[in-house]
Design an enzyme around this catalytic site. Structure first.
Site, mmCIF file in Angstrom:
data_model
loop_
_atom_site.group_PDB
_atom_site.id
_atom_site.type_symbol
_atom_site.label_atom_id
_atom_site.label_comp_id
_atom_site.label_asym_id
_atom_site.label_seq_id
_atom_site.Cartn_x
_atom_site.Cartn_y
_atom_site.Cartn_z
ATOM 1 N N HIS A 3 0.844 -1.311 0.128
ATOM 2 C CA HIS A 3 0.041 -0.039 0.004
ATOM 3 C C HIS A 3 0.798 1.372 0.104
ATOM 4 O O HIS A 3 0.501 2.362 0.390
ATOM 5 C CB HIS A 3 -0.807 -0.071 1.083
ATOM 6 C CG HIS A 3 -1.973 -1.008 1.231
ATOM 7 N ND1 HIS A 3 -3.085 -1.082 0.421
ATOM 8 C CD2 HIS A 3 -2.071 -2.409 2.043
ATOM 9 C CE1 HIS A 3 -3.774 -2.303 0.516
ATOM 10 N NE2 HIS A 3 -3.050 -3.129 1.272
ATOM 11 N N ASN B 246 -10.388 -3.444 1.825
ATOM 12 C CA ASN B 246 -9.932 -3.311 0.550
ATOM 13 C C ASN B 246 -11.114 -3.360 -0.338
ATOM 14 O O ASN B 246 -12.380 -3.085 -0.017
ATOM 15 C CB ASN B 246 -8.956 -4.672 0.102
ATOM 16 C CG ASN B 246 -7.839 -4.876 0.782
ATOM 17 O OD1 ASN B 246 -7.194 -3.912 0.884
ATOM 18 N ND2 ASN B 246 -7.444 -6.115 1.105
ATOM 19 N N HIS C 135 -4.660 0.989 11.952
ATOM 20 C CA HIS C 135 -4.354 -0.259 12.408
ATOM 21 C C HIS C 135 -5.519 -0.911 12.967
ATOM 22 O O HIS C 135 -6.704 -0.122 13.445
ATOM 23 C CB HIS C 135 -3.649 0.197 14.087
ATOM 24 C CG HIS C 135 -3.431 -1.135 14.835
ATOM 25 N ND1 HIS C 135 -3.293 -2.285 14.458
ATOM 26 C CD2 HIS C 135 -3.114 -1.144 16.011
ATOM 27 C CE1 HIS C 135 -2.977 -3.077 15.597
ATOM 28 N NE2 HIS C 135 -3.184 -2.469 16.611
ATOM 29 N N TYR D 5 0.400 -4.184 11.873
ATOM 30 C CA TYR D 5 0.107 -2.917 11.485
ATOM 31 C C TYR D 5 0.858 -1.906 12.724
ATOM 32 O O TYR D 5 1.633 -0.981 12.216
ATOM 33 C CB TYR D 5 -1.257 -2.434 11.494
ATOM 34 C CG TYR D 5 -1.923 -2.738 10.209
ATOM 35 C CD1 TYR D 5 -2.323 -1.780 9.322
ATOM 36 C CD2 TYR D 5 -2.192 -4.089 9.553
ATOM 37 C CE1 TYR D 5 -2.900 -1.987 8.057
ATOM 38 C CE2 TYR D 5 -2.632 -4.504 8.592
ATOM 39 C CZ TYR D 5 -3.241 -3.306 7.586
ATOM 40 O OH TYR D 5 -3.579 -3.635 6.587
#
Length: 754
Positions: free
Chosen positions: A127, A199, A391, A414
């Site tokens: 990402h 996503n 997160h 994360y």
């Protein structure tokens, strides 16, 4: 949706006009047009543009400061060093005489260069390529029956920041590659920050987080050559997914049109995992989160995506920023699929803990619970989009996790990543990450600590700070984990038996596609596998496709010139889910881009009229002419500003094209000047206009023309009576008919299935 648009001159959709006489066109880099000469009169920094907004001005511990958002940026009319000391010169190092050498005492040089050397931070492993925007979320109140999360109550408005991204590419890669897109939303609620990190594809490649390094290592560029960039069309990716068949469902989505979205504004979002909600009385249910775009779900065609990657690699970023600047604020409804919280955690035979499975909407409809509107661009990309830290463990009371093994690993990954990227554990104090709820966490010191803590007892229990901070209960807004019974079982490295079916849902997806969408999937598999060097990998992937559908496998095998392998088991009997197809419905046209092509020699009244009508309909008109500048007579009412030229325009930028007559070859229509021009025939149209027309026709765009435009169609080989082609006597009349085609996104009749 018009009520969400700004009323100032930055709103093209309100019909406002720019200073040059035309409708406002987004993309101007500065709030005030610059002068030709270098400015020399000192003044304070210019304010941000109307579409830009920085983070809310709260302190490092969540306390509102009351300061204007612009006060977080640079101030003062004069150049200073980092300590605020004014400087008289920044173009030359301090030297011993004009020819040097440079002296070591030049503290300004050292500070300037040292800071420059450290301007970059590690990019995200995945990402890395992203774009972000600010907005607001308004709860409908429909979720209060299943969760006590306060931000979902009726008419509660919560600030949000959203970051869209690709997965595989580096920060400098193109926007339109075939890839999964991230859709991460940070809700700044008054109960703490909630991050919905999802996503645009509802399933994942893997079922267990321990495989995440494997799938990303396989998808990334080959380590020996660092190519190919930002794509899965290579051996290592298909080697992995053809062996690790739990990736099949996600791969099929990625090979569909979902892998090349038309716009972030026209992209669904999914929470992927199953979450647990808790209501005010302690009752629980399981849910999946969905973002549904108000503009519909639309995609590029593959040739468009390839052309755009070269002509405008920032296509999706620009589209998002321009739409917000134009006042066509993108909106999504947040919805949930609700399931009973049973010990088995399954629904209709589908394991809800398996992140490679969906629950079809026909079995569990998506229930809308709120509306998100993105209404402000970032004022500094690095400070906001690059430094924002998401997160999945950022939860609020009423929303909890489940035992999804992929989610468990994300909860670790994360947080660990943010510490590495952002230089330490205090990343939550960066302005874009600061909670809007008060923070009293007893966490102290560390790199980049910006809060000035008081007290002497950052531990619990204590008496020296009067016992503060105190524990909260559920009745005072505490986050309390749902008391879930953990079954007695041996520690094993295994997956449940229900995770073993890797082909039923891919077949469901395939059978749910329209004939056109199936053709695109076949083409995508054929292209991607055709880029693999090793024939064994192509053959192995065909054995995977054979377990999904016979025709899919046969068509891809034909394209690869390989034999068709048989399936090893009967193909699953599934019921298609119409909700999975992108075709067959109509959507609003807010922010659509309409190109108006003219050579400027006549018919400007029609061009001017159709331009104003496009803007009044909430779309963005761009006039395309032989050269830049302004067409027409004196005064703002008679002029037509030019936004694109025959040399700079490409069909991929536009959702529809209108042609005012037959534009003759321009002065720069020379192959030596512009290769797209080739060798033009002076008796015919400019070759670049013909290219614009033929590409748009091939990509299913709506086309219109007047004032002899039928001759242009004939020169381009486009039938005047083709689907989605409108001819008329004048521009507004043609636009009126054309407007009925745009809500379907494309003229799908031009894409007949084989």
């Amino acid at each position: 949706m018009a009520e969400n648009r700004p009323t100032d001159t930055a709103a093209a959709s309100s019909g406002a006009h720019a200073a040059d006489g035309g409708p406002f066109v987004p993309g101007r880099p500065a709030p005030v047009p610059p002068e030709v000469r270098e400015p020399t009169e000192p003044h304070d920094p210019l304010p941000p543009k109307p579409d830009q907004s920085g983070p809310e001005t709260v302190g490092p511990t969540g306390q509102p400061t009351g300061a204007d958002r612009a006060r977080t940026s640079q101030s003062g009319a004069y150049l200073t060093n980092a300590q605020g000391t004014r400087l008289y010169e920044t173009d030359h190092s301090l030297k011993a005489g004009p020819r040097g050498p440079v002296v070591l005492q030049d503290h300004h040089l050292r500070e300037k260069i040292t800071h420059f050397d450290h301007e970059r931070i590690p990019e995200r492993v995945v990402h890395a390529r992203g774009a972000g925007a600010h907005g607001v979320f308004r709860g409908y109140g429909t979720a209060t029956e299943v969760t006590r999360a306060g931000f979902l109550a009726k008419d509660v408005e919560t600030p949000v920041f959203v970051r869209f991204s690709t997965v595989l590419g580096s920060r400098g890669s193109a926007d339109t590659v075939r890839d999964t897109r991230g859709f991460a939303t940070k809700f700044y609620t008054d109960e703490g920050t909630f991050d919905l990190v999802g996503n645009n594809i509802p399933v994942f490649f893997i079922q267990d987080a321990i495989k995440f390094p494997d799938v990303i290592h396989a998808g990334k560029p080959h380590p020996d050559r660092e190519i190919p960039q930002a794509q899965s069309a290579h051996d290592t990716f298909w080697d992995f997914v053809s062996l690790h068949t739990e990736a099949t469902h996600h791969t099929l989505w990625n090979m569909s049109d979902r892998g090349i979205p038309r716009s972030y504004r026209m992209m669904e979002g999914f929470g992927v995992h199953t979450f647990r909600l808790t209501d005010a009385s302690g009752g629980t249910c399981l849910v999946k989160f969905h973002w549904k775009p108000r503009l519909g779900v639309h995609s590029l065609v593959w040739e468009e995506a390839q052309v755009i990657a070269g002509t405008d690699p920032d296509f999706h970023r620009r589209d998002l920023f321009d739409a917000i600047e134009a006042g066509a604020f993108p909106q999504w409804e947040l919805g949930i699929q609700v399931f009973p919280d049973t010990p088995e955690q399954t629904f209709e035979g589908i394991d809800l803990l398996d992140p490679t499975k969906i629950v079809p909407e026909e079995l569990s409809p998506v229930q809308p619970i709120g509306l998100m509107t993105l209404n402000a661009n970032t004022s500094n990309f690095f400070a906001e989009t690059e430094q924002v830290a998401f997160h999945p463990g950022h939860l609020v009371p009423g929303i909890d996790i489940t035992d999804d093994p992929l989610l468990a690993g994300r909860l670790f990954s994360y947080l660990d990543t943010q510490i590495s990227r952002l230089g330490g554990p205090n990343f939550a104090q960066l302005p874009i990450n600061r909670p809007h709820a008060g923070v009293n966490d007893m966490l102290r010191d560390g790199m980049h600590q910006t809060a000035v803590h008081t007290g002497v007892a950052p531990y619990h229990p204590n008496s020296l700070d009067g016992g503060c901070p105190f524990m909260a209960g559920a009745d005072t807004g505490a986050f309390v984990e749902t008391p879930v019974t953990v079954p007695e079982a041996a520690k094993v490295r295994e997956a449940p038996a229900s995770f073993a079916d890797h082909f039923t849902q891919p077949r469901l997806f395939w059978l749910s596609m329209s004939p056109t969408e199936r053709e695109h999937i076949i083409a995508a598999y054929t292209f991607e596998l055709g880029k693999c060097h090793e024939v064994a990998i192509r053959e192995r992937q065909l054995t995977v496709l054979a377990e999904i559908d016979t025709e899919l496998c046969a068509q891809v095998a034909a394209g690869l010139g390989l034999p068709v392998p048989p399936a090893t088991r009967p193909l699953p009997d599934v019921r298609p889910s119409p909700a999975l197809s992108q075709l067959g419905r109509t959507w609003p046209v807010d922010g659509r881009v309409v190109g108006i092509v003219t050579d400027g020699t006549g018919g400007l009244d029609g061009v001017r009229a159709v331009r104003d009508a496009v803007a009044a309909a909430g779309m963005v008109p761009l006039v395309i002419a032989p050269a830049g500048g302004v067409l027409g007579g004196d005064g703002p009412d008679g002029r037509v500003p030019v936004q694109r030229t025959f040399a700079t325009a490409r069909s991929t930028e536009f959702d529809a094209l209108l042609f005012a007559g037959v534009p003759a070859p321009a002065a720069d229509a020379s192959g030596a000047r512009d290769a797209k021009a080739g060798a033009p025939d002076a008796d015919h149209a400019d070759p670049r206009v013909l290219l614009l027309l033929t590409e748009a026709y091939r990509h299913g765009k709506a086309l219109g023309g007047w004032d002899g435009a039928e001759r242009l169609l004939a020169a381009a080989g486009v039938p005047a009576d083709a689907e989605g082609v409108v001819l008329g006597e004048d521009g507004p009349g043609v636009l009126g008919q054309l407007a009925g085609l745009l809500p379907a996104h494309r003229v799908w009749e031009r894409f007949p299935a084989a």
